[in-house]
Write an enzyme that holds these catalytic residues in place. Sequence first.
Site, PDB file in Angstrom:
ATOM      1  N   SER A 124       0.803  -1.228   0.000  1.00  0.00           N
ATOM      2  CA  SER A 124       0.000   0.000   0.000  1.00  0.00           C
ATOM      3  C   SER A 124       0.835   1.276   0.000  1.00  0.00           C
ATOM      4  O   SER A 124       0.310   2.351  -0.270  1.00  0.00           O
ATOM      5  CB  SER A 124      -0.944   0.016   1.212  1.00  0.00           C
ATOM      6  OG  SER A 124      -0.222   0.130   2.414  1.00  0.00           O
ATOM      7  N   LYS A 161       0.512   4.767   6.980  1.00  0.00           N
ATOM      8  CA  LYS A 161      -0.212   5.581   6.008  1.00  0.00           C
ATOM      9  C   LYS A 161       0.186   7.048   6.140  1.00  0.00           C
ATOM     10  O   LYS A 161       0.734   7.471   7.161  1.00  0.00           O
ATOM     11  CB  LYS A 161      -1.731   5.492   6.243  1.00  0.00           C
ATOM     12  CG  LYS A 161      -2.314   4.099   6.242  1.00  0.00           C
ATOM     13  CD  LYS A 161      -2.313   3.461   4.869  1.00  0.00           C
ATOM     14  CE  LYS A 161      -2.934   2.065   4.930  1.00  0.00           C
ATOM     15  NZ  LYS A 161      -2.787   1.362   3.626  1.00  0.00           N
TER      16      LYS A 161
END
Length: 205
Positions: A124, A161
Amino acid sequence: MNKLNDFYKELGLRIKHYRKQAGMTLEQIGELIGVGKSTVRKYENGMIKISHDRLEKISSVLGIDVALLYGESVSSEVVDVPLYGNISCGGGNVIFEERETYVTSPKSWVNHGLFFYLTAKGDSMVGAKIHEGDLLLIQRQEEVENGEIAAVAIDNECVLKRVYRDNGSFTLVSENPNYKPIHFNPNTDSNIKIIGKLKKAITQF
């Protein structure tokens, strides 16, 4: 030239410097660390990435501290930083679980604050040059600036993230278009918490 390429070119120059200082050939280094002469040459020319584990092998063969290959000054200035296998968040409390081992790191990396390592999982964050298996050096802190990359505990897992805040809530954004942003409200989502800011990502092979 981007910063990543600069890093590996400078790293390669230091490997070459200390190899010559030790009076060793490309072939000798390659045989001792288990790669071919051409691979060592590519390391020295900054043509390919090199993992922290491989750097430790090279430094051991050269009889130097691995911190020197990173361009750090050394006077036994290294510390052992814990590597955690899992971090969970329940009832608003962060629990550090499954400490796997310690990673020897230059003291200058962890001079100010509390630090720990995590291992990157998934794809990701590939847009930020972070790949599966990379070592992630995290500085413990509960606040980060908008757009900074952070380790965030969500229930029984920890994710990496970019964090964006908006009126008290925040959004976690991946560096891969295949993953949608995740929106959270800390007032209602109690099992989520920012636990630290990414300081370094170290490539592992």
